[in-house]
Motif scaffolding. Structure first.
Motif, PDB file in Angstrom:
ATOM      1  N   GLY A  34       0.816  -1.200   0.000  1.00  0.00           N
ATOM      2  CA  GLY A  34       0.000   0.000   0.000  1.00  0.00           C
ATOM      3  C   GLY A  34       0.853   1.254   0.000  1.00  0.00           C
ATOM      4  N   ARG A  35       0.332   2.340   0.561  1.00  0.00           N
ATOM      5  CA  ARG A  35       0.994   3.636   0.539  1.00  0.00           C
ATOM      6  C   ARG A  35       2.054   3.718   1.637  1.00  0.00           C
ATOM      7  NH1 ARG A  35      -1.159   8.157   1.312  1.00  0.00           N
ATOM      8  NH2 ARG A  35      -0.108   9.263  -0.353  1.00  0.00           N
ATOM      9  N   THR A  36       3.079   2.888   1.513  1.00  0.00           N
ATOM     10  CA  THR A  36       4.104   2.819   2.543  1.00  0.00           C
ATOM     11  C   THR A  36       4.946   4.085   2.616  1.00  0.00           C
ATOM     12  OG1 THR A  36       5.566   1.702   0.993  1.00  0.00           O
ATOM     13  CG2 THR A  36       4.225   0.321   2.440  1.00  0.00           C
ATOM     14  N   VAL A  37       4.959   4.890   1.561  1.00  0.00           N
ATOM     15  CA  VAL A  37       5.744   6.115   1.592  1.00  0.00           C
ATOM     16  C   VAL A  37       5.226   7.076   2.648  1.00  0.00           C
ATOM     17  CG1 VAL A  37       6.511   5.991  -0.799  1.00  0.00           C
ATOM     18  CG2 VAL A  37       4.345   7.118  -0.243  1.00  0.00           C
ATOM     19  N   SER A  38       3.996   6.899   3.070  1.00  0.00           N
ATOM     20  CA  SER A  38       3.409   7.780   4.072  1.00  0.00           C
ATOM     21  C   SER A  38       3.720   7.349   5.497  1.00  0.00           C
ATOM     22  CB  SER A  38       1.883   7.814   3.882  1.00  0.00           C
ATOM     23  OG  SER A  38       1.335   6.533   4.140  1.00  0.00           O
ATOM     24  N   MET A  39       4.425   6.233   5.651  1.00  0.00           N
ATOM     25  CA  MET A  39       4.677   5.709   6.984  1.00  0.00           C
ATOM     26  C   MET A  39       5.901   6.348   7.628  1.00  0.00           C
ATOM     27  SD  MET A  39       2.141   3.844   7.070  1.00  0.00           S
ATOM     28  CE  MET A  39       2.432   3.121   8.665  1.00  0.00           C
ATOM     29  N   TYR A  40       5.781   6.655   8.907  1.00  0.00           N
ATOM     30  CA  TYR A  40       6.903   7.210   9.671  1.00  0.00           C
ATOM     31  C   TYR A  40       7.738   6.100  10.290  1.00  0.00           C
ATOM     32  CZ  TYR A  40       9.359   9.451  13.528  1.00  0.00           C
ATOM     33  OH  TYR A  40      10.322   9.865  14.401  1.00  0.00           O
ATOM     34  N   ASP A  41       7.089   5.170  10.961  1.00  0.00           N
ATOM     35  CA  ASP A  41       7.822   4.069  11.569  1.00  0.00           C
ATOM     36  C   ASP A  41       6.956   2.815  11.646  1.00  0.00           C
ATOM     37  OD1 ASP A  41       7.635   5.175  15.108  1.00  0.00           O
ATOM     38  OD2 ASP A  41       6.108   5.020  13.538  1.00  0.00           O
ATOM     39  N   MET A  42       7.613   1.715  11.933  1.00  0.00           N
ATOM     40  CA  MET A  42       6.934   0.434  12.100  1.00  0.00           C
ATOM     41  C   MET A  42       7.377  -0.156  13.430  1.00  0.00           C
ATOM     42  SD  MET A  42       5.171  -0.100   9.237  1.00  0.00           S
ATOM     43  CE  MET A  42       4.884  -1.861   9.075  1.00  0.00           C
ATOM     44  N   ALA A  43       6.479  -0.883  14.052  1.00  0.00           N
ATOM     45  CA  ALA A  43       6.785  -1.444  15.365  1.00  0.00           C
ATOM     46  C   ALA A  43       6.383  -2.910  15.432  1.00  0.00           C
ATOM     47  CB  ALA A  43       6.061  -0.667  16.451  1.00  0.00           C
ATOM     48  N   TRP A  44       6.995  -3.575  16.384  1.00  0.00           N
ATOM     49  CA  TRP A  44       6.602  -4.934  16.735  1.00  0.00           C
ATOM     50  C   TRP A  44       5.988  -4.908  18.127  1.00  0.00           C
ATOM     51  CZ3 TRP A  44       6.567  -9.022  13.489  1.00  0.00           C
ATOM     52  CH2 TRP A  44       7.348  -8.935  12.329  1.00  0.00           C
ATOM     53  N   PHE A  45       4.859  -5.592  18.248  1.00  0.00           N
ATOM     54  CA  PHE A  45       4.197  -5.788  19.526  1.00  0.00           C
ATOM     55  C   PHE A  45       4.037  -7.298  19.718  1.00  0.00           C
ATOM     56  CE2 PHE A  45       2.657  -1.514  20.650  1.00  0.00           C
ATOM     57  CZ  PHE A  45       2.871  -0.848  19.451  1.00  0.00           C
ATOM     58  N   GLY A  99       3.028   9.043  11.800  1.00  0.00           N
ATOM     59  CA  GLY A  99       3.868  10.018  12.474  1.00  0.00           C
ATOM     60  C   GLY A  99       3.964   9.697  13.943  1.00  0.00           C
ATOM     61  N   ILE A 100       4.907  10.337  14.612  1.00  0.00           N
ATOM     62  CA  ILE A 100       5.177  10.003  16.005  1.00  0.00           C
ATOM     63  C   ILE A 100       4.011  10.353  16.923  1.00  0.00           C
ATOM     64  CG2 ILE A 100       6.272  12.192  16.626  1.00  0.00           C
ATOM     65  CD1 ILE A 100       8.389  10.413  18.105  1.00  0.00           C
ATOM     66  N   PHE A 101       3.160  11.266  16.513  1.00  0.00           N
ATOM     67  CA  PHE A 101       2.015  11.635  17.339  1.00  0.00           C
ATOM     68  C   PHE A 101       0.732  10.940  16.879  1.00  0.00           C
ATOM     69  CE2 PHE A 101       4.341  14.407  19.881  1.00  0.00           C
ATOM     70  CZ  PHE A 101       5.143  15.219  19.099  1.00  0.00           C
ATOM     71  N   TYR A 102       0.869  10.018  15.945  1.00  0.00           N
ATOM     72  CA  TYR A 102      -0.272   9.240  15.472  1.00  0.00           C
ATOM     73  C   TYR A 102      -0.361   7.937  16.253  1.00  0.00           C
ATOM     74  CZ  TYR A 102      -0.831  12.173  11.305  1.00  0.00           C
ATOM     75  OH  TYR A 102      -1.062  13.213  10.441  1.00  0.00           O
ATOM     76  N   SER A 103      -1.547   7.380  16.269  1.00  0.00           N
ATOM     77  CA  SER A 103      -1.713   6.056  16.859  1.00  0.00           C
ATOM     78  C   SER A 103      -1.224   5.017  15.855  1.00  0.00           C
ATOM     79  CB  SER A 103      -3.177   5.798  17.200  1.00  0.00           C
ATOM     80  OG  SER A 103      -3.968   5.828  16.012  1.00  0.00           O
ATOM     81  N   TRP A 104      -1.013   3.811  16.365  1.00  0.00           N
ATOM     82  CA  TRP A 104      -0.626   2.709  15.488  1.00  0.00           C
ATOM     83  C   TRP A 104      -1.877   2.276  14.727  1.00  0.00           C
ATOM     84  CZ3 TRP A 104       4.357   2.174  14.870  1.00  0.00           C
ATOM     85  CH2 TRP A 104       5.209   2.580  15.887  1.00  0.00           C
ATOM     86  N   GLN A 105      -1.970   2.760  13.488  1.00  0.00           N
ATOM     87  CA  GLN A 105      -3.188   2.590  12.713  1.00  0.00           C
ATOM     88  C   GLN A 105      -3.264   1.279  11.963  1.00  0.00           C
ATOM     89  OE1 GLN A 105      -2.296   6.587  10.713  1.00  0.00           O
ATOM     90  NE2 GLN A 105      -4.503   6.395  10.482  1.00  0.00           N
ATOM     91  N   PHE A 106      -2.140   0.826  11.481  1.00  0.00           N
ATOM     92  CA  PHE A 106      -2.125  -0.294  10.545  1.00  0.00           C
ATOM     93  C   PHE A 106      -1.502  -1.514  11.208  1.00  0.00           C
ATOM     94  CE2 PHE A 106      -3.496   2.614   7.461  1.00  0.00           C
ATOM     95  CZ  PHE A 106      -2.747   3.773   7.597  1.00  0.00           C
ATOM     96  N   TYR A 135       3.057 -12.315  17.733  1.00  0.00           N
ATOM     97  CA  TYR A 135       3.809 -11.106  17.408  1.00  0.00           C
ATOM     98  C   TYR A 135       3.111 -10.364  16.269  1.00  0.00           C
ATOM     99  CZ  TYR A 135       7.621 -12.382  20.476  1.00  0.00           C
ATOM    100  OH  TYR A 135       8.372 -12.659  21.587  1.00  0.00           O
ATOM    101  N   TYR A 136       2.907  -9.066  16.501  1.00  0.00           N
ATOM    102  CA  TYR A 136       2.219  -8.225  15.539  1.00  0.00           C
ATOM    103  C   TYR A 136       3.136  -7.123  15.046  1.00  0.00           C
ATOM    104  CZ  TYR A 136      -2.043 -10.265  17.516  1.00  0.00           C
ATOM    105  OH  TYR A 136      -3.015 -11.129  17.950  1.00  0.00           O
ATOM    106  N   CYS A 137       2.943  -6.776  13.799  1.00  0.00           N
ATOM    107  CA  CYS A 137       3.618  -5.652  13.185  1.00  0.00           C
ATOM    108  C   CYS A 137       2.596  -4.525  13.020  1.00  0.00           C
ATOM    109  CB  CYS A 137       4.172  -6.087  11.832  1.00  0.00           C
ATOM    110  SG  CYS A 137       5.008  -4.817  10.903  1.00  0.00           S
ATOM    111  N   ALA A 138       3.032  -3.285  13.271  1.00  0.00           N
ATOM    112  CA  ALA A 138       2.113  -2.155  13.146  1.00  0.00           C
ATOM    113  C   ALA A 138       2.848  -0.960  12.561  1.00  0.00           C
ATOM    114  CB  ALA A 138       1.536  -1.802  14.506  1.00  0.00           C
TER     115      ALA A 138
END
Length: 119
Positions: A26-37, A101-108, A94-97
């Motif tokens: 998808g529109r990955t260019v709009s992503m700031y960071d990715m996390a593992w939970f 942006g840093i002030f956004y919630s983990w949306q995806f 384990y989930y990827c999210a």
């Protein structure tokens, strides 16, 4: 929209290593960071670590610092979680999210991948 898809989970023994992958479409260019939970049975979902797409900076939870490493391949829109010296208490889904942006919630969020560490 961005859709992360995790893979690489499985059953391992204590002390083993495992690498998880998270491929984002998808529109990955709009992503700031990715996390593992991760979420163990009967427990809340916990933060494991995150990586910033632009410069590769990483941040980890104390419980995995020194054992887990997050990296990314920008060309493949993929984030990795290298897990070493696994312990039974690392057993979880384990989930990827991702977020914009840093002030956004983990949306995806991805669907998760099961990691089971036997003693």
């Amino acid at each position: 929209q961005v859709q992360p898809v995790e893979s690489g989970g499985g059953l391992v023994q204590a002390g083993d290593s495992l690498r998880l992958s998270c491929a984002a479409s998808g529109r990955t260019v709009s992503m700031y960071d990715m996390a593992w939970f991760r979420q163990a049975p009967g427990k809340e979902r916990d933060f494991v670590g995150r990586i910033i797409w632009s410069d590769g900076s990483t941040y980890y939870a104390d419980s995995v610092k020194g054992r887990f490493t997050i990296s990314r391949d920008n060309a493949k829109n993929t984030v990795y979680l290298e897990m070493n010296s696994l312990k039974p208490e690392d057993t979880a889904v384990y989930y990827c999210a991702g977020r914009r942006g840093i002030f956004y919630s983990w949306q995806f969020w991805g669907q998760g991948t099961q990691v089971t560490v036997s003693s």
